[in-house]
Write a protein that holds these residues in place. Structure first.
Motif, PDB file in Angstrom:
ATOM      1  N   ASP A 115      44.883   9.896 -30.744  1.00  0.00           N
ATOM      2  CA  ASP A 115      46.127   9.634 -31.467  1.00  0.00           C
ATOM      3  C   ASP A 115      45.932   8.512 -32.485  1.00  0.00           C
ATOM      4  O   ASP A 115      46.367   8.601 -33.644  1.00  0.00           O
ATOM      5  CB  ASP A 115      47.216   9.252 -30.462  1.00  0.00           C
ATOM      6  N   SER A 143      54.716  13.754 -31.000  1.00  0.00           N
ATOM      7  CA  SER A 143      53.447  13.295 -30.441  1.00  0.00           C
ATOM      8  C   SER A 143      53.635  12.691 -29.051  1.00  0.00           C
ATOM      9  O   SER A 143      52.858  12.977 -28.122  1.00  0.00           O
ATOM     10  CB  SER A 143      52.810  12.263 -31.375  1.00  0.00           C
ATOM     11  N   ILE A 155      46.126  16.962 -29.416  1.00  0.00           N
ATOM     12  CA  ILE A 155      45.851  15.856 -30.319  1.00  0.00           C
ATOM     13  C   ILE A 155      44.346  15.712 -30.561  1.00  0.00           C
ATOM     14  O   ILE A 155      43.920  15.275 -31.646  1.00  0.00           O
ATOM     15  CB  ILE A 155      46.444  14.539 -29.763  1.00  0.00           C
TER      16      ILE A 155
END
Length: 701
Positions: A115, A143, A155
């Motif tokens: 991320d 997310s 991700i």
């Protein structure tokens, strides 16, 4: 400044940029939320599939972790991914084993690392303020929910995919190809992007020169990530049995005899065709079209919440480049996503105290209504379609390269004999690269060879001595994207060559004595230029060229000039009235020609008359401040014409730097290594690029 001295300064600047990012309160808030979710929430998919599989692979080390898992009695749906995904999680899983920390934390921290990596890539790709990027990406519920509440690992492949995209932008094509295959290995769905990479590289004529590097990267990636995987029957079995692969076939139109039209593959193929039709593609356009392809797949498929991470970078880029309406629409889309994700949680019975508390409040019972859930999904798709339409209109259809795919950019260059039309046209072509330029010259349309008696009564300057009808017909054809058959007039022999094919291209340069003579020619040009030249200076250059390169005597050259002057005054000079840009070369002082020769050229000044410019003030400041030139500017009262008089010498490096300041957008159109000129010719390159940029901007009007 030497590289060794400049590198520490550059490194310090980069560190300061990232330091400001990670010390921003919004970043710290997002990081705390992620760490808290990793510590508190253990989604069912993580606790039952991913972590047990990864933990088993480090407990019993094997080059075939899928077979090891199945042999221990594990479920086949636990890890339907390739070697890249396994290797991505392996380091922290191994660290957890060594330290005795729960594998759940290793899995979660790896997601945070991916991320954060994607955040850094977006920072480099989008060039926006930290608080904006952190607000719309780092704190995005898409997310946070998909990765940390539901445990999806999308991700990781998205991070790898955007690593490949960033490397592509940096023109490191070997690594881009390798990392792209890693992304596909991590999640087979990333295969969606591969054709768009190839189309972009093939249709970007500058990058096509190094396309082989990308192919080598793909082959290396296949050898590293896919060949070993093909030897694992268990791995292939787990991949093929993945139920998500069947989702793309769930929306279909039934025909006769058990034949179906699958809407997701159909939409994807149409998007590929749309991308292929864009014959001139830049990086921004490539990014937008690729994002649109992912958006269509997600909208038309009963996608799992993790798939929405695929389109998150597109939504971020769109919000940054557009207006408040884009932010509002994305906020509505995100809200509907959150409601849909909560519905997904209730349907899958995700096991965590957080979700149990939500269920106890009665939220799940409300969302479990079939009609409510259908309405939520319908609204989500509707808003997604609106976003897709707006992204296409604002990001794609208004893109300069997209508009160039329908019509090349055409430059017309007129001027008298010896004014330097060919030299100037070649200098412009060297900026864009010959692979991106199609050129036609008026000299190639003389009606007769040099030996024909008609030249005794008519000069080349007379339009009647040239096949201007064919010149115009061929220019129109090239402008329309068609190929033409042309011949070349050889000034050494005075004869025409055999016909050859000239294909249309991104940039078309039409130069000649009569390039602005006919109205139909003038209508073809996006930018029309007339090269004027002081008569004494023109005589000097023409004698140099015709005596030194074409073998004429001085007497013959001077006689030819005198013979052509009446036709020049009648047919050539009036074309200045039709030029957007008039460039006049003059000696700094009339006496400068007396001592000049081929090894000691005369000092010149350049006088520019622009009729459609709007950034001459910026141009003047840069010419003075960067190039150190003396510039006088005169503007008509109605601002219909601006005249710049430029004196001084400029190096090619100064010209390139000036172009980056005056028209940075134009560099997307140039060759990988454009050839900049010194002196007056370099200034003519700079001013022409500035006006090309202005002409492209006028297409918005």
């Amino acid at each position: 400044m030497p590289f060794a001295q400049s590198f520490p300064s550059y490194g310090k600047t980069v560190l300061n940029v990232y330091k400001k990012l990670i010390t921003n309160p919004l970043f710290l808030i997002g990081l705390v939320i992620r760490l808290a979710l990793v510590a508190i929430v253990v989604p069912a998919s993580v606790g039952q599939w991913y972590v047990p599989f990864l933990g088993n692979s480090v407990q019993v080390l094997s080059v075939d972790p899928w077979q090891t898992w199945l042999s221990s009695g594990g479920t086949p749906v636990a890890f339907p991914y390739g070697y890249a995904m396994w290797l991505f999680f392996l380091p922290l899983m191994a660290l957890c084993k060594l330290t005795g920390i729960s594998f759940v934390y290793g899995y979660g921290i790896t997601l945070i690392a991916a991320d954060f990596g994607l955040l850094i890539l977006l920072k480099n790709l989008l060039k926006t303020k930290n608080w904006i990027l952190l607000s719309i990406y780092w704190l995005s519920p898409i997310s946070l929910i998909a990765s940390y509440c539901l445990g999806f690992n999308d991700i990781a492949p998205v991070f790898l995919l955007f690593s490949a995209i960033y490397l592509l932008q940096q023109q490191k094509l070997l690594l881009a190809g390798l990392i792209l295959i890693a992304a596909i290995s991590a999640k087979l769905s990333m295969l969606i992007s591969l054709p768009f990479f190839l189309i972009y590289l093939f249709h970007n004529r500058s990058l096509r020169q190094i396309l082989a590097q990308f192919i080598y990267g793909l082959l290396a990636g296949l050898a590293i990530f896919f060949l070993p995987f093909l030897s694992s029957a268990a791995g292939i079995s787990m991949l093929v049995s993945n139920p998500e692969m069947e989702k793309i076939y769930q929306i279909s139109v039934s025909l006769v005899h058990n034949t179906f039209i699958y809407l997701v593959p159909l939409a994807y193929l149409l998007m590929l065709y749309a991308a292929w039709r864009v014959k001139r593609m830049n990086f921004e356009l490539f990014n937008a079209i690729l994002g649109m392809a992912f958006l269509l797949v997600v909208l038309l498929t009963p996608a799992s919440p993790g798939w929405f991470i695929w389109i998150l970078p597109l939504l971020v880029a769109y919000q940054i480049s557009s207006d408040r309406a884009a932010i509002y629409l994305t906020a509505i889309f995100t809200t509907l996503y959150v409601l849909g994700a909560l519905l997904f949680i209730s349907q899958t019975s995700a096991n965590s105290e957080l979700f149990s508390a939500w269920g106890a409040l009665g939220g799940m019972q409300f969302l479990n209504s079939a009609r409510i859930s259908s309405l939520i999904h319908t609204a989500l798709v509707a808003v997604g379609i609106v976003l897709a339409i707006r992204i296409w209109r604002e990001t794609i259809s208004r893109n300069d390269y997209f508009r160039l795919s329908r019509k090349p950019f055409v430059i017309g260059i007129a001027g008298d004999s010896g004014a330097g039309k060919d030299t100037f046209a070649n200098a412009i072509a060297e900026l864009f690269g010959n692979h991106s330029v199609a050129s036609i010259s008026g000299d190639d349309y003389h009606l007769w060879d040099r030996q024909q008696p008609m030249w005794q009564v008519m000069t080349h300057i007379n339009p009647a001595a040239n096949d201007l009808e064919s010149f115009a017909k061929n220019l129109v054809a090239l402008t329309d994207g068609k190929s033409i058959q042309a011949s070349h007039y050889d000034h050494d022999t005075g004869k025409m060559s055999r016909p050859f094919t000239v294909r249309s291209n991104n940039l078309i340069i039409a130069s000649g004595l009569h390039a602005l003579y006919l109205p139909i020619l003038r209508e073809c040009y996006d930018l029309s230029i007339y090269l004027d030249i002081d008569e004494d200076l023109r005589t000097f250059f023409k004698v140099q060229r015709d005596v030194g390169k074409r073998g004429y005597t001085i007497e013959r050259v001077l006689e030819s000039l005198a013979k052509r002057k009446p036709d020049s005054d009648k047919f050539i000079k009036p074309q200045t009235a039709f030029a957007d840009l008039v460039m006049s070369l003059r000696p700094i002082h009339p006496s400068a020609l007396g001592a000049a020769n081929e090894t000691n050229p005369p000092r010149l000044k350049l006088v520019i008359k622009s009729r459609h410019g709007f950034n001459e003030l910026t141009l003047k400041r840069v010419l003075v401040g960067v190039c150190g030139l003396h510039v006088d500017m005169v503007t008509k009262i109605d601002a219909s014409e601006v005249e710049l008089s430029i004196e001084g010498e400029a190096s090619s490096e100064d010209v390139e730097l000036a172009a980056q300041l005056v028209c940075p957008q134009i560099f997307e159109f140039l060759d990988l290594k454009p050839k900049w000129q010194n002196g007056v010719l370099g200034l003519m390159q700079l001013i022409t690029l500035s006006h090309i940029n202005q002409a492209l901007t006028r297409r918005f009007i």
